[in-house]
Design an enzyme around this catalytic site. Structure first.
Site, mmCIF file in Angstrom:
data_model
loop_
_atom_site.group_PDB
_atom_site.id
_atom_site.type_symbol
_atom_site.label_atom_id
_atom_site.label_comp_id
_atom_site.label_asym_id
_atom_site.label_seq_id
_atom_site.Cartn_x
_atom_site.Cartn_y
_atom_site.Cartn_z
ATOM 1 N N GLU B 46 0.970 -1.739 0.025
ATOM 2 C CA GLU B 46 0.216 -0.052 -0.663
ATOM 3 C C GLU B 46 0.466 1.333 0.196
ATOM 4 O O GLU B 46 2.037 1.082 1.056
ATOM 5 C CB GLU B 46 -1.086 -0.368 1.125
ATOM 6 N N ASP B 57 -5.218 9.448 11.386
ATOM 7 C CA ASP B 57 -3.771 8.386 11.443
ATOM 8 C C ASP B 57 -3.183 9.105 12.732
ATOM 9 O O ASP B 57 -3.034 10.355 13.409
ATOM 10 C CB ASP B 57 -2.683 8.705 10.588
#
Ligand SMILES: Cc1ncc(COP(=O)(O)O)c(C=O)c1O
Lengths: 395, 258
Positions: B46, B57
């Site tokens: 990814e 995040d």
């Protein structure tokens, strides 16, 4: 109802809920329940009681005589500065904490820029005996110390945010991250008509008490049902949404939204989102925002921390796109000039944010018999340091 | 066949997917990192497209994104770096990034570009399933690019099924209600959540991600899923050691316990 949110959470092309999956259930629960809660008798009773007994509502609609003479028209100031904690923000936090309680949440988080929303949130948390964490960019913590101290005295934990540009947008990011990590017990009290659906609509409804009162008060004072103009500053747009709410469907009422131009819209240091922004997604909402060609969000600038936000609420993006609202902007200098002018003419020291709305009076050609309502969204206590810095230039 | 589908067809267990932020720690290492990851035996990669405001995040990926942007990473530059990647690797490649930069690039243009380069899938953590189905599914399908969706501990059974039905690659099972980051071990409630998802017998394979950082969490995840995804721990490893070859090789062999 051209200007209300639709079933999908959009105002025209703007809004929605661009949220990570981890927030889906939480937002879904809120979406399914907020109207039921707000419309319930128990909520209405408690909300109205607190607005009256605790916040000090209704706030006056003050016919500003000397200001009216200066502009040769009829200016009324909606005195949100006279509320408990000194800004309209508390209308929203009182409502949201009641919703949080109805949903069984036990912990409150909020973001804040200038600290007004943070103080309003810390205040209602103290009132309800709930745990409170306020995220605030490290730079804002340093430049708004009196509000940080207030929040701390009120029992809130102020978390300085060191990511990104360390201001309001980053504080909002950090609050969203906290929420993802504590979705079970935590309610996020957002401070403006921004964020994922249903926040923009929920906050607008909670602020709509402003225009509800304007309607009644204007009738008493002038015999008229509606003003010719409503003028309000727009950071995210909650005081404007509240002041417009009950007039927005009546196109004969001119809505004037005032953005912060900072050092000037072309200076590279500005927060005039409708001029400088493009459609994108910020804080889970599709709206106008300031960004690079590559889609990175730009840090805006304004002397007023409360208007220093790179987006505007989707409701305001829709009003702008459909030309329902006229969007003007005021520079730091114009806002400061207006602040000193109001202080001198009426003995009212306005918040820097509200001074942007006042600065727009210079930019509109009014008729003698126009009725002009200006949303005086907050008082200037928090801005005294800035004002004193400029007192010799502007007094 | 799309390389993601091909991978899951031939490999059902212990699939290892690695996330890294493009442009971090150095701007021009994207292709090198991909090649090293393939050479070290990783199954799926990814490639993270940095964003100024990555709300899902934790600190490690936030900082790597900020650094990558500071280094000058853009969507255009990333596509340039990947232009001839298919001459060098055959591993399935996924681009992962927030919606706004993709929206500004133009979703259709973005997907077309992915297809031309040989990207196999895209993960957009803040693009809701609903918007995807309404506006973009057709575009993804037309170019045979897979859109990968996440499920979390709070995702209802009904919605897990809906996501499964709308997917044709794999389901990204987020290990806990948290932002990305490094944690140690799994709690009992996480394990029972993995078991709950496994018991669905979904039509798509599942990979568990978030909070996987070492051989023990990786192995545990593989007991309940077709494999696992590692992000923050790898990002941290590559920033600690400037030699990509040694940092990748050491990290991957430690994860695999070899
Ligand atoms: C006094 C005052 N007015 C206006 C604003 C801007 O917010 P909004 O546009 O949501 O009313 C703020 C924000 O902090 C504020 O403190």
């Amino acid at each position: 109802m051209k200007y209300q949110v639709d079933e999908r959470g959009y105002y025209g092309n703007f809004g929605g809920a661009y949220i990570p999956e981890l927030l889906f259930k939480n937002i879904e629960t809120l979406k399914d329940n907020y109207l039921k809660i707000i419309e319930s008798d128990s909520f209405q009773k408690e909300y109205k009681r607190l607005l009256q007994q605790y916040v000090g509502r209704p706030t006056p609609l003050y016919p500003a005589k000397r200001l009216s003479e200066k502009y040769n028209t009829n200016i009324f100031l909606k005195r949100e500065d006279l509320t408990h904690t000194g800004a309209h923000k508390i209308n929203n936090t009182i409502g949201q904490i009641l919703i949080a309680k109805a949903l069984g949440k036990t912990r409150i988080i909020a973001e804040t820029g200038a600290g007004q929303h943070g103080v309003a949130t810390a205040t209602v948390c103290a009132l309800m005996g709930m745990e409170c964490v306020v995220y605030m960019g490290k730079i804002d913590v340093e430049r708004q110390m009196p509000n940080v101290r207030k929040m701390q005295m009120l029992g809130a934990k102020v978390e300085p945010v060191i990511s990104g540009s360390m201001t309001l947008k980053d504080a909002t990011n950090e609050a969203i991250r906290d929420w993802i990590n504590n979705a079970e017990n935590t309610f996020y009290i957002i401070g403006s008509v921004v964020g994922p659906h249903p926040y923009p609509d929920m906050v607008a409804r909670l602020q709509s008490v402003i225009s509800e009162e304007i309607k009644v008060q204007l009738k008493e004072l002038t015999g008229k049902d509606k003003p010719d103009y409503i003028i309000a500053c727009v950071g995210g747009g909650s005081n404007a949404a509240g002041a417009y709410y009950h007039f927005v469907e009546d196109e004969s009422v001119k809505l004037i939204s005032v953005e912060a131009a900072g050092h000037g819209v072309d200076s590279g240091e500005s927060a005039a989102t409708t001029v400088l922004g493009k459609v994108g997604v910020i804080h889970s909402s599709k709206t106008l925002l300031m960004q690079t060609d590559d889609g990175q969000i730009i840090e805006p600038y304004s002397i007023s921390a409360g208007l220093d936000y790179p987006g505007i609420g989707p409701f305001h993006a829709h009003l702008f796109e459909t030309k329902r609202a006229t969007v003007l902007n005021a520079t730091d200098k114009e806002a400061l000039t207006a602040a000193f002018m109001l202080t001198k003419l009426e003995g009212i020291i306005p918040a820097l944010e509200s001074s942007h709305a006042l600065a727009a009076l210079e930019k509109i050609k009014f008729q003698k018999d126009d009725v002009v309502v200006v949303s005086l969204s907050g008082r200037g206590d928090k801005d005294m340091e800035t004002y004193l810095k400029y007192i010799d230039t502007y007094k | 066949m799309n390389r993601i589908n091909a991978l899951f067809q031939k490999k059902k267990k212990d699939i290892l997917s690695i996330y890294f932020t493009a442009g971090h720690p150095k701007l021009n290492q994207t292709a090198v990192i991909i090649k090293e990851l393939e050479a070290s035996g990783v199954d799926l990669i990814e490639v993270g497209m940095p964003f100024s405001d990555p709300v899902a995040d934790g600190l490690v990926i936030q900082q790597s994104s900020a650094k990558a942007l500071e280094n000058g990473m853009t969507v255009n530059l990333l596509f340039e770096q990947l232009e001839s990647i298919r001459k060098e690797v055959s591993i399935p490649l996924i681009l992962m990034g927030y919606y706004n930069p993709i929206m500004q690039y133009g979703v259709e243009r973005f997907i077309e570009k992915c297809s031309n380069i040989g990207i196999d899938g895209v993960i957009i953590p803040d693009l809701p399933l609903f918007e995807y189905k309404l506006h973009y599914k057709e575009i993804f399908d037309k170019h045979n690019i897979k859109c990968i969706f996440l499920v979390g501990p709070d995702t209802t059974d009904e919605r897990v099924r809906e996501i499964d039905n709308s997917s044709d690659s794999f389901i990204y099972v987020v290990s806990s209600s948290a932002t990305t980051g490094i944690k140690t071990g799994f709690s009992d409630s996480q394990i029972s959540y993995f078991a709950r998802i496994a018991a669905f017998k979904l039509k798509n394979p599942i990979l568990i991600g978030f909070g996987i950082s070492d051989n023990s969490t990786y192995s545990k995840a593989c007991e309940y899923a077709n494999g696992a995804i590692i992000g923050s721990a790898f990002v941290k490893a590559v920033s600690a050691d400037p030699n990509v070859h040694t940092s990748v090789t050491k990290f991957i062999s430690a994860i695999k316990g070899k």
